[in-house]
Design an enzyme around this catalytic site. Structure first.
Site, mmCIF file in Angstrom:
data_model
loop_
_atom_site.group_PDB
_atom_site.id
_atom_site.type_symbol
_atom_site.label_atom_id
_atom_site.label_comp_id
_atom_site.label_asym_id
_atom_site.label_seq_id
_atom_site.Cartn_x
_atom_site.Cartn_y
_atom_site.Cartn_z
ATOM 1 N N HIS A 159 17.208 50.596 14.729
ATOM 2 C CA HIS A 159 16.219 49.606 15.086
ATOM 3 C C HIS A 159 15.971 49.428 16.543
ATOM 4 O O HIS A 159 15.759 48.445 17.062
ATOM 5 C CB HIS A 159 17.134 48.102 14.874
ATOM 6 C CG HIS A 159 17.206 48.153 13.265
ATOM 7 N ND1 HIS A 159 16.289 47.890 12.418
ATOM 8 C CD2 HIS A 159 18.269 48.221 12.353
ATOM 9 C CE1 HIS A 159 16.761 47.754 11.155
ATOM 10 N NE2 HIS A 159 17.713 47.937 11.186
ATOM 11 N N GLU A 205 33.733 48.419 23.382
ATOM 12 C CA GLU A 205 34.861 48.540 24.297
ATOM 13 C C GLU A 205 34.647 50.001 24.951
ATOM 14 O O GLU A 205 34.849 49.909 26.193
ATOM 15 C CB GLU A 205 36.316 48.303 23.732
ATOM 16 C CG GLU A 205 37.324 48.559 24.438
ATOM 17 C CD GLU A 205 37.456 47.780 25.868
ATOM 18 O OE1 GLU A 205 36.708 46.857 25.964
ATOM 19 O OE2 GLU A 205 38.338 48.174 26.733
ATOM 20 N N LYS A 265 40.350 42.365 39.237
ATOM 21 C CA LYS A 265 41.245 42.372 37.972
ATOM 22 C C LYS A 265 41.215 41.088 37.022
ATOM 23 O O LYS A 265 41.203 40.923 35.921
ATOM 24 C CB LYS A 265 42.357 42.739 38.221
ATOM 25 C CG LYS A 265 43.537 42.814 36.962
ATOM 26 C CD LYS A 265 43.151 43.866 35.980
ATOM 27 C CE LYS A 265 44.124 43.981 34.892
ATOM 28 N NZ LYS A 265 43.533 44.675 33.664
ATOM 29 N N TRP A 267 37.434 39.112 47.910
ATOM 30 C CA TRP A 267 36.392 39.590 47.046
ATOM 31 C C TRP A 267 35.029 38.501 47.296
ATOM 32 O O TRP A 267 35.152 37.211 46.921
ATOM 33 C CB TRP A 267 36.708 39.381 45.613
ATOM 34 C CG TRP A 267 35.816 40.062 44.657
ATOM 35 C CD1 TRP A 267 35.956 41.410 44.279
ATOM 36 C CD2 TRP A 267 35.007 39.279 43.575
ATOM 37 N NE1 TRP A 267 35.032 41.516 43.255
ATOM 38 C CE2 TRP A 267 34.430 40.402 42.698
ATOM 39 C CE3 TRP A 267 34.684 37.920 43.372
ATOM 40 C CZ2 TRP A 267 33.683 39.924 41.786
ATOM 41 C CZ3 TRP A 267 33.952 37.614 42.207
ATOM 42 C CH2 TRP A 267 33.442 38.597 41.575
ATOM 43 N N ARG A 298 43.866 43.691 42.132
ATOM 44 C CA ARG A 298 42.743 42.347 41.735
ATOM 45 C C ARG A 298 41.361 42.396 42.100
ATOM 46 O O ARG A 298 40.393 41.820 41.651
ATOM 47 C CB ARG A 298 43.432 40.930 42.621
ATOM 48 C CG ARG A 298 44.620 40.631 42.151
ATOM 49 C CD ARG A 298 45.247 39.631 42.947
ATOM 50 N NE ARG A 298 44.493 38.312 42.900
ATOM 51 C CZ ARG A 298 44.676 37.343 42.002
ATOM 52 N NH1 ARG A 298 45.719 37.467 41.172
ATOM 53 N NH2 ARG A 298 43.982 36.299 41.960
ATOM 54 N N LYS A 356 34.080 50.577 28.882
ATOM 55 C CA LYS A 356 35.253 51.270 29.669
ATOM 56 C C LYS A 356 34.313 52.521 30.531
ATOM 57 O O LYS A 356 34.522 52.663 31.779
ATOM 58 C CB LYS A 356 36.188 52.047 28.805
ATOM 59 C CG LYS A 356 37.415 51.215 28.229
ATOM 60 C CD LYS A 356 38.217 51.020 29.244
ATOM 61 C CE LYS A 356 38.222 49.410 29.623
ATOM 62 N NZ LYS A 356 38.312 48.342 29.180
ATOM 63 N N GLU A 392 32.355 50.641 33.368
ATOM 64 C CA GLU A 392 32.845 50.077 34.464
ATOM 65 C C GLU A 392 33.524 51.090 35.470
ATOM 66 O O GLU A 392 33.869 50.751 36.517
ATOM 67 C CB GLU A 392 33.936 48.943 34.121
ATOM 68 C CG GLU A 392 35.063 49.207 33.371
ATOM 69 C CD GLU A 392 35.870 48.189 33.030
ATOM 70 O OE1 GLU A 392 36.068 47.111 33.513
ATOM 71 O OE2 GLU A 392 36.662 48.220 31.813
ATOM 72 N N ASN A 434 41.814 31.572 47.986
ATOM 73 C CA ASN A 434 41.407 32.368 46.892
ATOM 74 C C ASN A 434 40.535 31.110 46.141
ATOM 75 O O ASN A 434 41.074 30.198 45.620
ATOM 76 C CB ASN A 434 42.133 32.995 46.232
ATOM 77 C CG ASN A 434 42.018 33.475 44.837
ATOM 78 O OD1 ASN A 434 40.558 33.513 44.267
ATOM 79 N ND2 ASN A 434 42.659 33.503 43.732
ATOM 80 N N GLY A 435 39.170 31.373 45.867
ATOM 81 C CA GLY A 435 38.321 30.390 45.062
ATOM 82 C C GLY A 435 37.066 30.096 45.449
ATOM 83 O O GLY A 435 36.583 30.829 46.755
ATOM 84 N N CYS A 493 40.141 37.580 44.918
ATOM 85 C CA CYS A 493 40.643 37.464 46.109
ATOM 86 C C CYS A 493 42.305 37.455 45.905
ATOM 87 O O CYS A 493 42.819 37.072 44.869
ATOM 88 C CB CYS A 493 40.610 36.179 46.873
ATOM 89 S SG CYS A 493 38.824 36.031 47.417
HETATM 90 O O1 M6R Z 1 42.182 38.622 32.251
HETATM 91 P P1 M6R Z 1 41.176 38.428 31.013
HETATM 92 O O2 M6R Z 1 41.485 39.324 29.741
HETATM 93 O O3 M6R Z 1 40.633 36.911 30.628
HETATM 94 O O4 M6R Z 1 39.771 39.328 31.437
HETATM 95 C C1 M6R Z 1 38.780 39.364 30.905
HETATM 96 C C2 M6R Z 1 37.774 40.302 31.685
HETATM 97 O O5 M6R Z 1 37.501 40.186 32.954
HETATM 98 C C3 M6R Z 1 38.323 41.815 31.617
HETATM 99 O O6 M6R Z 1 38.723 42.225 30.129
HETATM 100 C C4 M6R Z 1 37.365 42.705 32.035
HETATM 101 O O7 M6R Z 1 36.072 42.941 31.265
HETATM 102 C C5 M6R Z 1 38.085 44.334 32.276
HETATM 103 N N1 M6R Z 1 37.443 44.913 33.531
HETATM 104 C C6 M6R Z 1 37.483 45.217 31.074
HETATM 105 O O8 M6R Z 1 37.892 46.422 31.361
#
Ligand code: M6R
Length: 615
Positions: free
Chosen positions: A511, A488, A610, A75, A27, A492, A495, A101-102, A2
């Site tokens: 395996h 990673e 975010k 959110w 966000r 990417k 997501e 927010n929370g 949020c």
């Molecule tokens: O702000 P942070 O680095 O703590 O966030 C961690 C994850 O939420 C963040 O890296 C998330 O996995 C991203 N969407 C990856 O691209």
């Protein structure tokens, strides 16, 4: 997660709040809303969907007047994303209005109590419960809004950043924070509120960052009053002058923030080591490490806690730190660490990595480690973020604002900072000799130039994405330092394109994952000429024997893999230790182009936020 925005002053509150909400879109959210008061009627407009949908709804309703306003991007946590559950929420009398927010964890029991006393609820949210609790307290005690909010917050368990106003006293907004971020912008005869400073940077660079457990009364033409929720203690108001520019948060000609941020990596890395890597003096200066050098060099072990991409940077760091310092390193998902009764001692150093500095699980892991006497070092990007403040010491990544939900430059700058730390410790502990140190710092200094060259693979990455964009699965393989890069790369792709992807150490393929390979399976293999290159070549042969499609990331000049693979992307020659800073780039571009070709919302992928400020 949020986002909250607020305004009180002489401007048109609707446009300040709407534009502010657009700045917080990064966000991640599923609905949006705003409340305005023009001295006569409280106008609340909200909708499921994007801020643009809210803007249309607002324009059509004509409900745009007001000099006080609060707005929200939601959110969903409690209650599905729909118009009714969107914020702002108002109290049963229609006089108090709130954004939040929370999560209020004990909202259900409070709701039941309020229901017994005749309160009715339109939504399924915890927030509507909170605003009615505030109203109930106000009615019972006749206290001012700030004190009523304070008493209500004493009854709730959970996390929040809230902004509330009362139409009976429309010169005041009350805000409070615990666990979620909240900034107050200070203009001339006007005040702004934001989850961060971006909604108000174009109006003012003066800001107050509220701390956990504080409540503030923001009144027009009066100075701000801040006090502690638990004990009424007044808090001196600390106004900070912000140095970030608005321009830095905009797209700068790129189609998406993600692409802009991929291309920013050469400079971001340079900015990260600038002033720290002193190439002429042949040394590394890092105040946070130097001031705590003994804690680091005497550490029994280093535990890295992080989530998502930051966790992947932690895995790369495990290889680098262990290799250069011989200090054992463990890398933990913060969300597991915080709940599993881990063994932590005062001889442990915890490194918490977080781009946003607001990730709830990482924050909780830090608190746990501190309670157990460990020294906690933060690696964050957002200056002044909660994690940056909660840690004993730290180093910023200086990547600049990362707006795309998919982390790119945060990853490579985190690796840069962690490499600098490892080098500094390695030299201090004499686990590396001077020549190794010099070779590594000189190569790190070359990385931005090599990264610029690596970015030339953009068109090849696009061509490859065209071939595989309709795949339903994709494997990513790498060894050693490039195993976390494979993880990673897979994160990417999934997501932002929603294609199922898995990262594996290349040798693990036999395996299990090998069973998946057929002519429809694209497999991205990091196969640079370092580490166990021949073994990776064998893995590629195994894939080809099963008709899998190989996209290989190779060192320029490679011949062997080129003959085997279906597609190759070359990166410049570099040391294995630093290779993740280059090998990750083609993977970012491949994911980016795949998602764009599939018409996905690259910067704000579905269901993602975010900064994940809830557990
Ligand atoms: O702000 P942070 O680095 O703590 O966030 C961690 C994850 O939420 C963040 O890296 C998330 O996995 C991203 N969407 C990856 O691209």
């Amino acid at each position: 997660m949020c986002g909250i925005v607020g305004y009180i002053g002489h401007r048109d509150a609707s446009s300040v709040v709407l534009e502010g909400l657009k700045k917080l879109e990064y966000r991640g959210y599923d609905s949006a809303g705003l409340a305005l008061y023009d001295g006569e009627i409280l106008k609340v407009t909200k909708t499921k969907g994007k801020v643009s949908a809210l803007e249309n709804k607002l324009q059509n309703s004509g409900n745009t007047d007001g000099s006080i306003g609060i707005g929200h991007t939601r959110w969903a946590t409690h209650g599905v994303p729909n118009d009714e559950n969107s914020h702002p929420h108002y109290s049963n009398s229609g006089e108090l209005v709130i954004i939040h927010n929370g999560i209020i964890e004990n909202y259900d029991s409070i709701r039941k109590e309020l229901t017994k006393r005749g309160y009715q609820f339109k939504s399924d949210t915890d927030t509507e419960v909170l605003v009615n609790l505030i109203e109930e307290i106000q009615n019972k005690t006749n206290l001012k809004l700030g004190e009523s909010v304070q008493l209500a917050l004493k009854e709730v368990v959970g996390a929040y950043a809230i902004a509330v106003f009362d139409v009976k006293k429309p010169n005041e907004i009350v805000v409070a924070k615990l666990g979620s971020p909240l900034a107050i912008g200070i203009g001339t005869n006007e005040y702004f509120i934001g989850s961060d400073a971006s909604p108000f940077l174009e109006y003012t660079n003066k800001a107050i960052y509220l701390e956990d457990g504080q409540v503030a009364s923001i009144r027009l033409n009066k100075s701000i009053k801040i006090w502690e929720i638990d004990n009424n203690r007044p808090i001196p108001v600390l106004v900070q002058e912000l140095k970030m520019s608005l321009e830095a948060t905009e797209k700068g000609g790129y189609e998406h923030f993600m692409l802009k941020e991929i291309y920013e990596q050469p400079n971001a890395i340079k900015d990260t080591y600038r002033g720290r890597l002193l190439i002429n003096e042949k040394l590394i200066k890092m105040a946070g490490v130097e001031e705590n050098l003994e804690r680091f060099t005497n550490a029994d072990r280093i535990i890295i806690v992080a989530c998502g991409t930051s966790w992947h940077a932690g895995l790369v760091a495990e290889y680098i730190i262990e290799d250069l310092t011989r200090i054992p390193v463990e890398v933990e998902y913060a969300s597991e660490f915080r709940y599993r009764n881990p063994i932590i001692t005062s001889k442990d150093v915890i490194i918490a990595i977080s781009q946003s500095g607001e990730t709830a699980d990482t924050l909780a892991a830090i608190k746990l480690a501190k309670q157990n006497g460990a020294f906690v070092f933060g690696v964050c990007n957002v200056v002044g973020s909660t994690i940056a403040r909660e840690t004993n010491a730290g180093a910023y990544t200086h990547a600049g604002p990362e707006i795309g939900v998919a982390s790119t430059k945060a990853f490579t700058t985190q690796i840069t900072v962690l490499t600098l730390i490892a080098l500094k410790l390695g030299l201090a502990k004499k686990t590396i000799d001077n020549n190794t140190f010099l070779r590594l710092i000189s190569e790190l200094n070359e990385i931005p130039e090599k990264l610029i060259k690596t970015l030339n693979c953009n068109n090849t990455a696009l061509d490859i994405a065209k071939v595989y964009k309709n795949s339903t699965n994709c494997l990513f393989l790498g060894r050693g330092y490039n195993f976390p890069v494979a993880l990673e790369g897979a994160l990417k792709l999934k997501e932002i394109s929603y294609i199922h992807a898995e990262g594996y150490p290349a040798a693990e393929m036999k395996h299990g994952p090998i069973a998946l390979i057929d002519e429809n399976m694209p497999i991205v293999v990091v196969a640079i000429n370092k580490g166990h290159y021949e073994k990776t070549v064998s893995n590629i042969q195994e894939i080809k024997a099963r008709k899998g499609k190989v996209i290989a990331i190779v060192t320029e000049g490679d011949i062997t893999v080129k003959e085997l693979a279906d597609h190759v992307i070359e990166i410049p020659e570099t040391l294995e230790t630093l290779s993740p800073l280059l090998t990750t780039i083609p993977l970012q571009l491949f994911s980016y182009h795949t998602a764009v070709l599939l018409n996905k919302n690259v910067d704000q992928p579905r269901n993602l936020a975010k900064s994940v400020t809830v557990e």
